[in-house]
Design a protein around this motif. Sequence first.
Motif, PDB file in Angstrom:
ATOM      1  N   MET A 202      40.384  27.832  69.998  1.00  0.00           N
ATOM      2  CA  MET A 202      41.561  28.434  69.350  1.00  0.00           C
ATOM      3  C   MET A 202      42.436  29.163  70.365  1.00  0.00           C
ATOM      4  SD  MET A 202      39.595  29.812  65.956  1.00  0.00           S
ATOM      5  CE  MET A 202      40.971  30.091  64.840  1.00  0.00           C
ATOM      6  N   ASP A 203      41.836  29.570  71.457  1.00  0.00           N
ATOM      7  CA  ASP A 203      42.568  30.298  72.492  1.00  0.00           C
ATOM      8  C   ASP A 203      43.289  29.347  73.449  1.00  0.00           C
ATOM      9  OD1 ASP A 203      43.383  32.693  73.676  1.00  0.00           O
ATOM     10  OD2 ASP A 203      41.778  32.574  75.168  1.00  0.00           O
ATOM     11  N   THR A 208      47.929  29.592  67.433  1.00  0.00           N
ATOM     12  CA  THR A 208      46.825  30.038  66.574  1.00  0.00           C
ATOM     13  C   THR A 208      47.026  31.492  66.119  1.00  0.00           C
ATOM     14  OG1 THR A 208      45.509  30.479  68.546  1.00  0.00           O
ATOM     15  CG2 THR A 208      45.073  28.416  67.372  1.00  0.00           C
TER      16      THR A 208
END
Length: 279
Positions: A202-203, A208
């Motif tokens: 997600m990073d 996100t």
Amino acid sequence: MPDNTREGSSARFVDGAIPAGLLAAVRSQRPLVHHITNGVTINDCANITICAGAAPVMAEAPEEVAGMVAAAGALVLNIGTLSAAQVEAMLIAGRRANELGIPVVLDPVGVGATEFRTATARKLLDTLDIAVLKGNAGEIGVLAGTGGSVRGVDSGGVAGDPVETARECARSTGTVVSMTGAVDVVTDGSRVFLVGNGNPAMDRLSGTGCMASSVTAAFVAVAEDYAVASAAALAAFGLAGEWGAAGARGPYTFRTALFDELAGLSPDDLAGHARIEER
Ligand SMILES: Nc1ncnc2c1ncn2[C@@H]1O[C@H](COP(=O)(O)OP(=O)(O)O)[C@@H](O)[C@H]1O
Ligand SMILES: Cc1ncsc1CCOP(=O)(O)O
Ligand SMILES: [Mg+2]
């Protein structure tokens, strides 16, 4: 969860039925989420809102935002690609939302990176009643005034203890603070919720954080306790990230899977797999 968020704590897990009930409420009520947001991730925000079970609308002309927000269950103000006209629209929409008791979620994207962003975030916080301030660690550290590092839109972390930073920010701004990262910290200044769901993939994808704000808005639209709703939203989004990462070959197959997993996430899934600790 990392030791720095556990140390000295008497943590207990929040009953999974609570986030599950909120997800079910989003799906049955399908609240409208009005966004005034950035041009980079606007389409992702619209679609993740739908995947959560809510209905998005993006509208930013100062002429129409007061009318649009009146029909909404929540308003997202995201400063990612600010302009003077957008600031005017945010103030009009935010004031109307406050008059009508509609919760406002502020995402201070890149605050601290430029004076314009910092001054605008402060003005929005000072002028409006913000329900949830959702940012990455660096952004929350900047707004807490205790030290945070931001380059562009990326967090370089906080100067001190992350939980104390979030708590100080909640106290000084009078909002619920939802600080994202490997472990998300949600606090109203006294209660603290740590959300362990999520995946490092997600990073590695732009948007996100913005999507986390959209999902948060969908949950606060159907809730009275904005701290619990914010934690539940991050648990649902994080769980979609965990399950989406399992079969992904890279950032873009992950992106598709993230949407699909959130859309397919059931309240029972969330009840069984949400990892929210209160301490
Ligand atoms: N290392 C990580 N491990 C698990 N989840 C993460 C990680 N980094 C970010 N996330 C999740 O990704 C979402 C966006 O968080 P973050 O990257 O901190 O925001 P931003 O994109 O605004 O910098 C949140 O839901 C957060 O929980
Ligand atoms: C890259 C970029 N530049 C301005 S807004 C934006 C998107 C930021 O998205 P997120 O903070 O959710 O990764
Ligand atoms: Mg990120």
